[in-house]
Design a protein around this motif. Structure first.
Motif, PDB file in Angstrom:
ATOM      1  N   MET A  65      -1.061   6.645   5.819  1.00 51.86           N
ATOM      2  CA  MET A  65      -0.103   7.728   6.023  1.00 51.86           C
ATOM      3  C   MET A  65       0.779   7.394   7.216  1.00 51.86           C
ATOM      4  N   GLU A  66       2.011   7.800   7.173  1.00 50.60           N
ATOM      5  CA  GLU A  66       2.910   7.488   8.275  1.00 50.60           C
ATOM      6  C   GLU A  66       2.569   8.318   9.494  1.00 50.60           C
ATOM      7  N   LYS A  67       2.507   7.618  10.621  1.00 50.79           N
ATOM      8  CA  LYS A  67       2.236   8.331  11.860  1.00 50.79           C
ATOM      9  C   LYS A  67       3.516   9.048  12.304  1.00 50.79           C
ATOM     10  N   GLY A  68       3.346  10.178  12.932  1.00 43.87           N
ATOM     11  CA  GLY A  68       4.486  10.898  13.474  1.00 43.87           C
ATOM     12  C   GLY A  68       5.383  11.485  12.399  1.00 43.87           C
ATOM     13  N   SER A  69       4.889  11.463  11.161  1.00 47.41           N
ATOM     14  CA  SER A  69       5.711  12.009  10.086  1.00 47.41           C
ATOM     15  C   SER A  69       5.789  13.527  10.216  1.00 47.41           C
ATOM     16  N   GLU A  70       6.927  14.059   9.840  1.00 45.87           N
ATOM     17  CA  GLU A  70       7.159  15.500   9.953  1.00 45.87           C
ATOM     18  C   GLU A  70       6.370  16.246   8.883  1.00 45.87           C
ATOM     19  N   SER A  71       6.101  15.570   7.755  1.00 44.10           N
ATOM     20  CA  SER A  71       5.492  16.277   6.639  1.00 44.10           C
ATOM     21  C   SER A  71       4.049  16.633   6.946  1.00 44.10           C
ATOM     22  N   SER A  72       3.605  17.707   6.351  1.00 47.26           N
ATOM     23  CA  SER A  72       2.233  18.142   6.548  1.00 47.26           C
ATOM     24  C   SER A  72       1.307  17.333   5.656  1.00 47.26           C
ATOM     25  N   MET A  73       0.018  17.387   5.968  1.00 44.91           N
ATOM     26  CA  MET A  73      -1.006  16.733   5.141  1.00 44.91           C
ATOM     27  C   MET A  73      -0.874  17.190   3.691  1.00 44.91           C
ATOM     28  N   GLU A  78     -12.250  -0.765   8.610  1.00 41.33           N
ATOM     29  CA  GLU A  78     -11.040  -1.543   8.331  1.00 41.33           C
ATOM     30  C   GLU A  78      -9.903  -1.167   9.279  1.00 41.33           C
ATOM     31  N   GLY A  79     -10.122  -0.118  10.048  1.00 38.41           N
ATOM     32  CA  GLY A  79      -9.151   0.247  11.073  1.00 38.41           C
ATOM     33  C   GLY A  79      -8.309   1.459  10.748  1.00 38.41           C
ATOM     34  N   HIS A  80      -8.549   2.070   9.575  1.00 38.65           N
ATOM     35  CA  HIS A  80      -7.824   3.293   9.235  1.00 38.65           C
ATOM     36  C   HIS A  80      -8.488   4.485   9.918  1.00 38.65           C
ATOM     37  N   SER A  81      -7.752   5.549  10.077  1.00 41.89           N
ATOM     38  CA  SER A  81      -8.363   6.776  10.590  1.00 41.89           C
ATOM     39  C   SER A  81      -9.285   7.333   9.510  1.00 41.89           C
ATOM     40  N   LEU A  82     -10.253   8.162   9.905  1.00 39.11           N
ATOM     41  CA  LEU A  82     -11.115   8.778   8.883  1.00 39.11           C
ATOM     42  C   LEU A  82     -10.301   9.678   7.974  1.00 39.11           C
ATOM     43  N   ALA A  83      -9.270  10.327   8.517  1.00 37.61           N
ATOM     44  CA  ALA A  83      -8.408  11.169   7.673  1.00 37.61           C
ATOM     45  C   ALA A  83      -7.782  10.320   6.556  1.00 37.61           C
ATOM     46  N   ASP A  84      -7.393   9.080   6.897  1.00 38.62           N
ATOM     47  CA  ASP A  84      -6.810   8.197   5.879  1.00 38.62           C
ATOM     48  C   ASP A  84      -7.863   7.729   4.870  1.00 38.62           C
ATOM     49  N   PRO A  92      -4.432   0.377   1.489  1.00 42.42           N
ATOM     50  CA  PRO A  92      -5.017  -0.650   0.619  1.00 42.42           C
ATOM     51  C   PRO A  92      -6.381  -1.109   1.137  1.00 42.42           C
ATOM     52  N   THR A  93      -7.312  -1.447   0.231  1.00 38.54           N
ATOM     53  CA  THR A  93      -8.617  -1.955   0.667  1.00 38.54           C
ATOM     54  C   THR A  93      -8.480  -3.430   1.036  1.00 38.54           C
ATOM     55  N   THR A  94      -9.296  -3.853   1.994  1.00 36.05           N
ATOM     56  CA  THR A  94      -9.222  -5.249   2.426  1.00 36.05           C
ATOM     57  C   THR A  94     -10.553  -5.967   2.254  1.00 36.05           C
ATOM     58  N   VAL A  95     -11.574  -5.254   1.751  1.00 37.97           N
ATOM     59  CA  VAL A  95     -12.918  -5.833   1.728  1.00 37.97           C
ATOM     60  C   VAL A  95     -13.198  -6.524   0.399  1.00 37.97           C
ATOM     61  N   GLU A  96     -13.809  -7.670   0.506  1.00 35.88           N
ATOM     62  CA  GLU A  96     -14.229  -8.408  -0.678  1.00 35.88           C
ATOM     63  C   GLU A  96     -15.237  -7.569  -1.473  1.00 35.88           C
ATOM     64  N   GLY A  97     -15.107  -7.543  -2.769  1.00 36.34           N
ATOM     65  CA  GLY A  97     -16.031  -6.753  -3.586  1.00 36.34           C
ATOM     66  C   GLY A  97     -15.509  -5.357  -3.843  1.00 36.34           C
ATOM     67  N   HIS A  98     -14.376  -5.039  -3.261  1.00 34.09           N
ATOM     68  CA  HIS A  98     -13.777  -3.721  -3.466  1.00 34.09           C
ATOM     69  C   HIS A  98     -12.388  -3.882  -4.076  1.00 34.09           C
ATOM     70  N   ALA A  99     -12.323  -3.768  -5.396  1.00 30.25           N
ATOM     71  CA  ALA A  99     -11.016  -3.709  -6.034  1.00 30.25           C
ATOM     72  C   ALA A  99     -10.410  -2.386  -5.593  1.00 30.25           C
ATOM     73  N   GLY A 100      -9.116  -2.301  -5.502  1.00 35.55           N
ATOM     74  CA  GLY A 100      -8.496  -1.052  -5.070  1.00 35.55           C
ATOM     75  C   GLY A 100      -7.699  -0.401  -6.177  1.00 35.55           C
ATOM     76  N   ASN A 101      -8.389   0.272  -7.097  1.00 39.51           N
ATOM     77  CA  ASN A 101      -7.692   0.942  -8.203  1.00 39.51           C
ATOM     78  C   ASN A 101      -8.093   2.404  -8.326  1.00 39.51           C
TER      79      ASN A 101
END
Ligand code: HPA
Length: 280
Positions: free
Chosen positions: A1-9, A92-98, A61-70
């Protein structure tokens, strides 16, 4: 998700859901998250749309081996489902919200039940690698919570109840399905850790002392978000290694994936049976 975005969750969720609806008109009743090495269940889904996460606005996007991202929309055992083939992890470095954003989109699309799966280390001395466990409760030891930050009451309450995070009726249904399929099933407590390093023996002994039966790096945030939105949750763990902390037992991602692959056919059988029986 874009940081500092005006839109709500809520607007982000609606944008993602609207995009998914351009690819499939299915209104799913059930959301399914397929964990490490357990993605083959996706083959049993009569898919109408298979959408790579990278195409969906707001999805990491997922970055871990063994995890297709569909993100998959289709039918399983006659039930309308939305499935995540692979997930994003906190480490992977994403926020838990993401990391829980796709669960929010599942709910927005219509899903009222979440079936979440994972691979985990076994802490319970009676068990062995290759076992399947139905999650009865969890411990959040990730050091964070996906509900941190402003709360939108349209999604759920500020302080959601977690006294029955895992639906007792769904646990019972899963246990009956296992018996019917002749599958040995365990029930127990899952502790979610941050990762990505595996635990030290001292950490494993501590976690078992806390009453946990299995340890893994996912699931807890997704379940918290699902409960926040009032979804009923069923959790299934594939025990891929024994992590009791008593004798030196090294664990590698390759071993975890290999054992998950070994458990996968039994997992697929169990989930198909559960989904057939699910009152939706
Ligand atoms: N620890 C943490 N996460 C895991 C493990 C483990 O032993 N096995 C699979 N995921």
């Amino acid at each position: 998700m874009e940081k500092g975005s005006e839109s709500s969750m809520m607007e982000h969720i609606e944008t993602a859901a609207a995009f998914v609806r351009t690819r499939s008109k299915i209104t799913p009743d059930l959301g399914i998250i397929l964990g490490s090495g357990l993605g083959a269940l996706a083959d049993a889904i009569r898919a109408e749309a298979v959408i790579p996460y990278a195409q969906i606005p707001g999805f990491a996007p997922t970055t871990v081996e063994g995890h297709a991202g569909n993100f998959i929309l289709g039918h399983l055992q006659g039930k309308a489902v939305v499935a995540m083939q692979g997930r994003v992890h906190y480490y992977e470095g994403h926020s838990l919200a993401d990391t829980v954003f796709p669960v929010r989109v599942m709910r927005r699309l219509g899903a009222r039940v979440l079936l979440v799966s994972n691979a985990a280390g076994g802490l319970n001395r009676q068990w062995k690698a290759g076992d399947l466990m139905i999650i009865t409760d969890h411990i959040n030891f990730m050091g964070a919570n996906p509900l941190m930050g402003p709360n939108d009451p349209a999604l759920g309450p500020r302080f959601p109840d977690m006294s029955q995070a895992y639906d007792p009726a769904l646990v019972a249904l899963a246990e009956q399905a296992a018996v019917a399929e002749g599958i040995l099933i365990r029930t127990g407590v899952y502790v979610g850790v941050h990762g990505p390093s595996y635990e030290t023996p001292a950490e494993l002994r501590m976690l078992r002392g806390w009453g946990a039966d299995a340890v893994g790096m996912s699931t807890v945030p997704e379940v918290i978000a699902a409960r926040h939105m009032g979804m009923r949750v069923l959790g299934i763990t594939a025990i891929t290694d024994m992590a009791t902390g008593e004798k030196i037992a090294t664990v590698t991602h390759e071993e975890v994936m290999a054992v998950a692959k070994r458990i996968e056919p039994m997992f697929v059988r169990l989930v198909k049976h559960i989904v057939k029986e699910l009152p939706l």
